[in-house]
Motif scaffolding. Structure first.
Motif, PDB file in Angstrom:
ATOM      1  N   GLY A  51      -0.269 -19.574  11.634  1.00  0.00           N
ATOM      2  CA  GLY A  51      -1.294 -20.016   9.689  1.00  0.00           C
ATOM      3  C   GLY A  51      -1.392 -20.838   9.633  1.00  0.00           C
ATOM      4  N   GLN A  52      -2.391 -21.871  10.840  1.00  0.00           N
ATOM      5  CA  GLN A  52      -4.037 -22.662  10.094  1.00  0.00           C
ATOM      6  C   GLN A  52      -4.842 -21.910  11.270  1.00  0.00           C
ATOM      7  OE1 GLN A  52      -2.447 -25.760  12.135  1.00  0.00           O
ATOM      8  NE2 GLN A  52      -2.080 -27.186  10.238  1.00  0.00           N
ATOM      9  N   SER A  53      -4.472 -21.182  12.000  1.00  0.00           N
ATOM     10  CA  SER A  53      -5.776 -20.145  12.959  1.00  0.00           C
ATOM     11  C   SER A  53      -6.400 -19.177  12.155  1.00  0.00           C
ATOM     12  CB  SER A  53      -5.801 -20.644  14.032  1.00  0.00           C
ATOM     13  OG  SER A  53      -4.611 -19.243  14.290  1.00  0.00           O
ATOM     14  N   ILE A  54      -5.281 -18.238  10.973  1.00  0.00           N
ATOM     15  CA  ILE A  54      -5.426 -17.228  10.546  1.00  0.00           C
ATOM     16  C   ILE A  54      -5.945 -18.169   9.432  1.00  0.00           C
ATOM     17  CG2 ILE A  54      -4.979 -15.577   9.132  1.00  0.00           C
ATOM     18  CD1 ILE A  54      -2.878 -14.529  10.730  1.00  0.00           C
ATOM     19  N   GLU A  55      -5.679 -18.864   8.813  1.00  0.00           N
ATOM     20  CA  GLU A  55      -6.749 -19.985   6.906  1.00  0.00           C
ATOM     21  C   GLU A  55      -8.039 -19.616   7.700  1.00  0.00           C
ATOM     22  OE1 GLU A  55      -6.054 -22.977   3.907  1.00  0.00           O
ATOM     23  OE2 GLU A  55      -4.429 -22.285   5.180  1.00  0.00           O
ATOM     24  N   ASP A  89      -9.790 -12.992   0.037  1.00  0.00           N
ATOM     25  CA  ASP A  89      -8.893 -13.445  -1.039  1.00  0.00           C
ATOM     26  C   ASP A  89      -7.625 -13.334  -1.036  1.00  0.00           C
ATOM     27  OD1 ASP A  89      -9.299 -15.417  -1.789  1.00  0.00           O
ATOM     28  OD2 ASP A  89     -10.292 -14.085  -3.826  1.00  0.00           O
ATOM     29  N   SER A  90      -7.588 -11.590  -1.332  1.00  0.00           N
ATOM     30  CA  SER A  90      -6.179 -11.680  -1.271  1.00  0.00           C
ATOM     31  C   SER A  90      -5.314 -11.685  -0.003  1.00  0.00           C
ATOM     32  CB  SER A  90      -5.966  -9.754  -2.009  1.00  0.00           C
ATOM     33  OG  SER A  90      -6.340  -9.202  -0.523  1.00  0.00           O
ATOM     34  N   SER A  91      -5.937 -10.954   1.033  1.00  0.00           N
ATOM     35  CA  SER A  91      -4.854 -11.538   2.666  1.00  0.00           C
ATOM     36  C   SER A  91      -4.782 -13.185   2.608  1.00  0.00           C
ATOM     37  CB  SER A  91      -5.543 -11.193   3.694  1.00  0.00           C
ATOM     38  OG  SER A  91      -5.911 -10.239   4.092  1.00  0.00           O
ATOM     39  N   MET A  92      -5.564 -13.969   2.541  1.00  0.00           N
ATOM     40  CA  MET A  92      -5.053 -15.621   2.726  1.00  0.00           C
ATOM     41  C   MET A  92      -4.379 -15.622   2.030  1.00  0.00           C
ATOM     42  SD  MET A  92      -8.599 -17.417   2.148  1.00  0.00           S
ATOM     43  CE  MET A  92      -8.865 -19.100   3.616  1.00  0.00           C
ATOM     44  N   LYS A  93      -3.437 -15.388  -0.191  1.00  0.00           N
ATOM     45  CA  LYS A  93      -2.807 -15.622  -0.863  1.00  0.00           C
ATOM     46  C   LYS A  93      -1.944 -14.934  -0.299  1.00  0.00           C
ATOM     47  CE  LYS A  93      -4.004 -13.904  -4.658  1.00  0.00           C
ATOM     48  NZ  LYS A  93      -5.688 -13.980  -5.016  1.00  0.00           N
ATOM     49  N   ASN A  94      -2.029 -13.815   0.555  1.00  0.00           N
ATOM     50  CA  ASN A  94      -0.240 -12.827   0.588  1.00  0.00           C
ATOM     51  C   ASN A  94       0.278 -13.807   2.510  1.00  0.00           C
ATOM     52  OD1 ASN A  94      -0.375 -11.440  -1.100  1.00  0.00           O
ATOM     53  ND2 ASN A  94      -1.481  -9.491   0.486  1.00  0.00           N
ATOM     54  N   PHE A  95      -1.062 -14.254   3.251  1.00  0.00           N
ATOM     55  CA  PHE A  95      -0.602 -15.347   3.770  1.00  0.00           C
ATOM     56  C   PHE A  95      -0.060 -16.146   3.985  1.00  0.00           C
ATOM     57  CE2 PHE A  95      -3.270 -11.953   7.186  1.00  0.00           C
ATOM     58  CZ  PHE A  95      -1.359 -11.865   7.816  1.00  0.00           C
ATOM     59  N   THR A 123       9.368 -12.177  -5.724  1.00  0.00           N
ATOM     60  CA  THR A 123       9.040 -10.812  -4.955  1.00  0.00           C
ATOM     61  C   THR A 123       7.271 -10.489  -4.433  1.00  0.00           C
ATOM     62  OG1 THR A 123       9.641 -11.239  -7.611  1.00  0.00           O
ATOM     63  CG2 THR A 123       8.328  -9.357  -7.040  1.00  0.00           C
ATOM     64  N   PHE A 124       6.474 -11.831  -4.456  1.00  0.00           N
ATOM     65  CA  PHE A 124       5.159 -11.359  -3.498  1.00  0.00           C
ATOM     66  C   PHE A 124       5.362 -11.513  -2.952  1.00  0.00           C
ATOM     67  CE2 PHE A 124       1.458 -13.638  -2.555  1.00  0.00           C
ATOM     68  CZ  PHE A 124       0.182 -13.452  -3.500  1.00  0.00           C
ATOM     69  N   VAL A 125       6.833 -12.451  -1.477  1.00  0.00           N
ATOM     70  CA  VAL A 125       6.392 -11.693  -0.400  1.00  0.00           C
ATOM     71  C   VAL A 125       7.479 -10.163  -0.205  1.00  0.00           C
ATOM     72  CG1 VAL A 125       7.945 -12.156   1.607  1.00  0.00           C
ATOM     73  CG2 VAL A 125       7.291 -14.042   0.312  1.00  0.00           C
ATOM     74  N   ALA A 126       8.046 -10.329  -1.018  1.00  0.00           N
ATOM     75  CA  ALA A 126       8.935  -8.890  -0.911  1.00  0.00           C
ATOM     76  C   ALA A 126       7.849  -7.546  -0.995  1.00  0.00           C
ATOM     77  CB  ALA A 126       9.626  -8.570  -1.993  1.00  0.00           C
ATOM     78  N   ASP A 127       6.350  -7.452  -1.450  1.00  0.00           N
ATOM     79  CA  ASP A 127       5.694  -6.923  -2.209  1.00  0.00           C
ATOM     80  C   ASP A 127       4.837  -6.790  -0.538  1.00  0.00           C
ATOM     81  OD1 ASP A 127       6.253  -5.740  -4.235  1.00  0.00           O
ATOM     82  OD2 ASP A 127       5.118  -7.005  -5.564  1.00  0.00           O
ATOM     83  N   PHE A 128       4.478  -7.624  -0.534  1.00  0.00           N
ATOM     84  CA  PHE A 128       4.104  -7.832   0.810  1.00  0.00           C
ATOM     85  C   PHE A 128       4.401  -7.604   2.365  1.00  0.00           C
ATOM     86  CE2 PHE A 128       2.495 -11.115   5.058  1.00  0.00           C
ATOM     87  CZ  PHE A 128       1.241 -10.295   4.821  1.00  0.00           C
ATOM     88  N   LEU A 129       5.682  -7.838   2.727  1.00  0.00           N
ATOM     89  CA  LEU A 129       6.455  -7.321   3.542  1.00  0.00           C
ATOM     90  C   LEU A 129       6.434  -5.317   3.447  1.00  0.00           C
ATOM     91  CD1 LEU A 129       9.772  -9.613   3.666  1.00  0.00           C
ATOM     92  CD2 LEU A 129       7.933  -8.506   5.130  1.00  0.00           C
ATOM     93  N   THR A 130       6.460  -5.065   2.254  1.00  0.00           N
ATOM     94  CA  THR A 130       6.247  -3.551   1.447  1.00  0.00           C
ATOM     95  C   THR A 130       4.929  -2.593   2.222  1.00  0.00           C
ATOM     96  OG1 THR A 130       7.412  -4.309  -0.770  1.00  0.00           O
ATOM     97  CG2 THR A 130       7.444  -2.004   0.016  1.00  0.00           C
ATOM     98  N   GLU A 131       4.308  -3.682   1.460  1.00  0.00           N
ATOM     99  CA  GLU A 131       3.057  -2.971   1.554  1.00  0.00           C
ATOM    100  C   GLU A 131       2.400  -2.964   3.095  1.00  0.00           C
ATOM    101  OE1 GLU A 131      -1.830  -3.042   0.144  1.00  0.00           O
ATOM    102  OE2 GLU A 131      -0.234  -4.333  -0.717  1.00  0.00           O
ATOM    103  N   ARG A 156      -5.166  -7.550   7.641  1.00  0.00           N
ATOM    104  CA  ARG A 156      -6.911  -6.171   7.282  1.00  0.00           C
ATOM    105  C   ARG A 156      -7.986  -6.456   7.267  1.00  0.00           C
ATOM    106  NH1 ARG A 156      -3.346  -3.000   3.726  1.00  0.00           N
ATOM    107  NH2 ARG A 156      -1.148  -2.996   4.421  1.00  0.00           N
ATOM    108  N   VAL A 157      -8.354  -7.347   7.983  1.00  0.00           N
ATOM    109  CA  VAL A 157      -9.804  -8.571   7.876  1.00  0.00           C
ATOM    110  C   VAL A 157     -10.541  -7.500   8.799  1.00  0.00           C
ATOM    111  CG1 VAL A 157     -11.605 -10.132   8.033  1.00  0.00           C
ATOM    112  CG2 VAL A 157      -9.148 -10.003   6.018  1.00  0.00           C
ATOM    113  N   GLY A 158      -9.762  -7.345  10.529  1.00  0.00           N
ATOM    114  CA  GLY A 158     -10.176  -7.149  11.277  1.00  0.00           C
ATOM    115  C   GLY A 158     -10.803  -5.701  11.348  1.00  0.00           C
TER     116      GLY A 158
END
Length: 778
Positions: free
Chosen positions: A349-353, A423-429, A461-469, A489-491
């Protein structure tokens, strides 16, 4: 000299080198000499006892076969040409690092990097106003040195090497000569301003006069592979396009010199553009380093999990079950607890951030500021292109520049898109890791802190959306990328591949997007930058580079076509067997036009086993017809005048010669009748001893129908007896010499190309030095 006096030129260094040296070039500003050797290394040595400063080993990307070396006049950059990869590399003098490189169509056989000395009030004011852009544009942040994987941050040691490419604002030009009549001129070493064709043969030496009025070339023409090579001295004047060949005497004004301020401005803009492209490229490299495959770990672990598990439920379902019921299947539990572990999850988590925020910073501070500066300079260039009376004849083309501006716009759009994805990836992760952390703590029956335990319906809901997508399986990826998942998604934006993005951004329901789709007129609008939703950042960057390259090709062709051949003189024929020693250079030559309208060309020619020096003096004064004063120089005996007279007729052959300064030529000599124990000699030949009673000199009329060697009998020959400006090179079979008159140094190389001696040539202090030396003798 008097008996017991020390020989002139102080030897300061001597080395036997492990590899054969093919090229030597003194730095114009410092006591440094660059060498290229047969192994493909480029080395920098310091004058003091010839110690090595750095070496740049050959590598696949740059190349292994160095064929030419040249220093930028300010001594901050060294250029070298490579035959195997057909690339020119510009290297930083401080450390062996390529700052810029470009490809050429031919293998380069000679390079000359000169500074334009011509003054004009327009130019001076341009030089003094050095770049309004400095006032208008914010300073580009220095590139981080490198990303340290351990600290997961960029080291603070900032690197500004890339800005060295800009160099001095005064115009300089790198002239490249190659095989089969290839000659190119690069302003500031980066922007091709002329491509000259139609010069016969392979280039053995060339020189652009410092007022840009004419270009001298020495070429070697080989009619058929087995025939003898013929050396030709060729002189071209850059004429304005509509002159015909027969008005030869007035070809002194040239396209480059008559448009000197315009050429300088245009070239300067391009240097900025090239430097910025390089800056953007390095920023992208830093971004890729920050991304560091760390995020791939997540995808590959999930893929491995799919391959190893026996149940039929999808990974997405397994995670969903954990989210909804708080219970994980044994297999998921094993994956999380053994493969990932609580500690590992925290670290991931830390290294991704930190990796994401580094990339974000680089996009904002580097990519965006670099691209904005690029837009600024391209727009200025477009303004120049629209000023037709000044720039049209130089081939600057506004529509091409417009395409380039558009391409930069598309790149900026793509960089902004990447910011949004981050931005959105950071929130999701963040949400996902936080939820998973709690779930894993529970599995290990650890105490969960109450503040971690609060998960609102919104969070779920947020986590569920993340998992679904993100956690849906995409087996078609497995063939392409070796993984079933595309959680991260960034790579995909940073991968240097031509593949389309695996998961492009979702544009559904974007009103502006839909509005554009349905409007026919707006699609063609020059005000809107095209947007490539399917493409990676690298792809758009490459496209931008190609378009910018394209739009800046034209001036070189237009200016090159205006160059006309003024004089072509055939010098002599050589047979292959004539001299078995490897010759780096048949015709060392230079010219000098400090005296404005006179310049010299220097070459050696074998004549009945004695190699003489020929000095061609050309007047390019418009009032006089082109006048070629040609003199042959031979060296009379000066070693030991005590021996009987018969030896006096003995001459010395010249092995190598270079201009040391405007008044002096440095030569390596050997006795023509070579006997055992005959030494080689290093000497300084003052031009004043050659041009004595110049007025009475009968002028040699060059018959252009014949080769020079066929009419050498009519050339007046001066026999020179050197007085004290020479020294014997003991125990050294010297063959070549490289000099730098400004630094007052020379470097002699032996015929086996491995033995080097370095001398300080400063002879003025000789008297004092000699006395000191004598005092010191015990």
């Amino acid at each position: 000299g008097p008996a017991g006096a020390m020989p002139p030129f102080r030897q300061v260094g001597e080395k036997q080198l492990p590899q054969e040296v093919l090229f030597m070039a003194w730095s114009p500003k410092r006591d440094l000499i660059a060498l290229a050797n047969r192994a493909g290394e480029v080395l920098l040595h310091r004058l003091a006892n010839f110690q090595r400063v750095w070496s740049l080993p050959p590598n696949e990307n740059t190349g292994k076969e160095v064929t030419a070396l040249a220093w930028r006049p300010d001594g901050k950059i060294l250029a070298f040409g490579l035959n195997d990869t057909k690339r020119i590399i510009l290297c930083d003098v401080e450390k062996p690092e390529s700052l810029h490189s470009f490809s050429v169509d031919s293998s380069i056989t000679y390079m000359h990097w000169m500074e334009v000395t011509e003054e004009s009030s327009v130019l001076t004011s341009f030089y003094n106003a050095e770049d309004e852009s400095n006032l208008l544009l914010p300073k580009l942040p220095a590139l981080p040195k490198n990303y340290s994987t351990t600290a997961k941050i960029f080291s603070e040691e900032k690197s500004d090497e890339i800005m060295k490419l800009l160099g001095d604002v005064r115009l300089n030009a790198l002239v490249l000569g190659g095989s089969s009549g290839f000659i190119e001129v690069y302003a500031y070493g980066m922007f091709k301003i002329a491509l000259v064709t139609g010069v016969p043969g392979s280039c053995r030496g060339l020189c652009l006069s410092s007022d840009l009025k004419s270009l001298s070339v020495i070429t070697e023409i080989q009619d058929s592979p087995d025939s003898e090579a013929e050396m030709t001295y060729f002189q071209a004047n850059k004429s304005s396009v509509n002159c015909y060949l027969f008005c030869l005497s007035q070809l002194d004004t040239s396209l480059l010199s008559s448009y000197l301020p315009e050429v300088t401005r245009m070239a300067r803009k391009f240097t900025h553009i090239s430097t910025l492209l390089q800056y953007i490229k390095l920023s992208l490299t830093c971004m890729c380093e920050a991304w560091e495959e760390i995020l791939m770990q997540m995808d590959s672990r999930l893929t491995k999990f799919v391959q190893e598990k026996n149940t039929t439920t999808s990974v997405q379902d397994e995670f969903m079950q954990l989210l909804l019921w708080g219970k994980a299947s044994l297999e998921l539990q094993a994956l999380l607890m053994n493969q990932l572990t609580v500690k590992g999850l925290k670290k991931l988590g830390q290294s991704i951030e930190s990796s994401y925020s580094s990339i974000q910073k680089l996009v904002i501070s580097h990519l965006q500021s670099g691209s904005e500066a690029l837009l600024y300079h391209l727009s200025e260039l477009k303004g120049m292109a629209l000023w037709k009376q000044k720039y049209e004849s130089l081939g600057l083309d506004a529509s091409g520049i417009e395409d380039a501006i558009t391409a930069v716009g598309s790149f900026i759009l793509k960089a902004n898109e990447l910011l949004q994805v981050i931005d959105s990836s950071m929130k999701n992760f963040k949400a996902f890791f936080r939820w998973l952390y709690v779930a894993m703590l529970r599995m290990s029956e650890d105490h969960v802190l109450p503040e971690l335990n609060k998960m609102t319906q919104k969070d779920i809901t947020f986590v569920a959306d993340f998992l679904t997508e993100h956690f849906n399986e995409a087996p078609e990826l497995y063939n392409r990328k070796g993984k079933y998942f595309n959680v991260e998604r960034v790579g995909q934006y940073l991968k240097d591949e031509d593949d389309d993005l695996v998961s492009p951004p979702n544009t559904e329901g974007n009103q502006w997007f839909n509005f554009l789709k349905n409007s026919t007129h707006l699609k063609e609008s020059p005000l809107l930058f095209p947007y490539y939703p399917e493409k990676s950042l690298h792809f758009v960057k490459r496209q931008m580079e190609e378009i910018i390259d394209q739009c800046l090709q034209k001036p070189a062709d237009v200016i090159g076509k205006s160059v006309n051949q003024a004089v072509c003189m055939s010098l002599y024929k050589t047979s292959q067997s004539e001299d078995s020693t490897p010759q780096l250079f048949k015709l060392p030559f230079l010219w000098n036009d400090k005296t404005s309208n006179i310049h010299y060309v220097l070459f050696t020619m074998l004549e009945s086993s004695v190699s003489k020096i020929y000095i061609l003096r050309r007047h390019t004064d418009t009032s006089r017809s082109v006048n070629n004063g040609l003199i042959a120089v031979e060296f009379g005996s000066f070693l030991n005048s005590s021996i009987n007279d018969s030896s006096d007729s003995r001459c010395y052959s010249c092995l190598d010669a270079h201009f040391y300064d405007d008044e002096t030529i440095t030569v390596v000599l050997k006795e023509s009748v070579e006997q055992e124990g005959k030494e080689r000699i290093l000497a300084q030949l003052p031009l004043s001893s050659v041009y004595t009673d110049e007025d009475q000199e009968k002028e040699f009329i060059w018959d252009s129908a014949k080769r020079l060697e066929e009419q050498s009998g009519e050339i007046s020959t001066r026999t020179v007896f050197l007085e004290n400006q020479w020294r014997v090179l003991e125990n050294m079979k010297a063959q070549y010499v490289a000099v730098n008159g400004i630094r007052k140094v020379s470097c002699v190389l032996s015929s086996n190309l491995r033995h080097v001696r370095v001398f300080e040539m400063d002879v003025e202090d000789d008297g004092e030095a000699e006395e000191e030396e004598e005092d010191e003798t015990p």
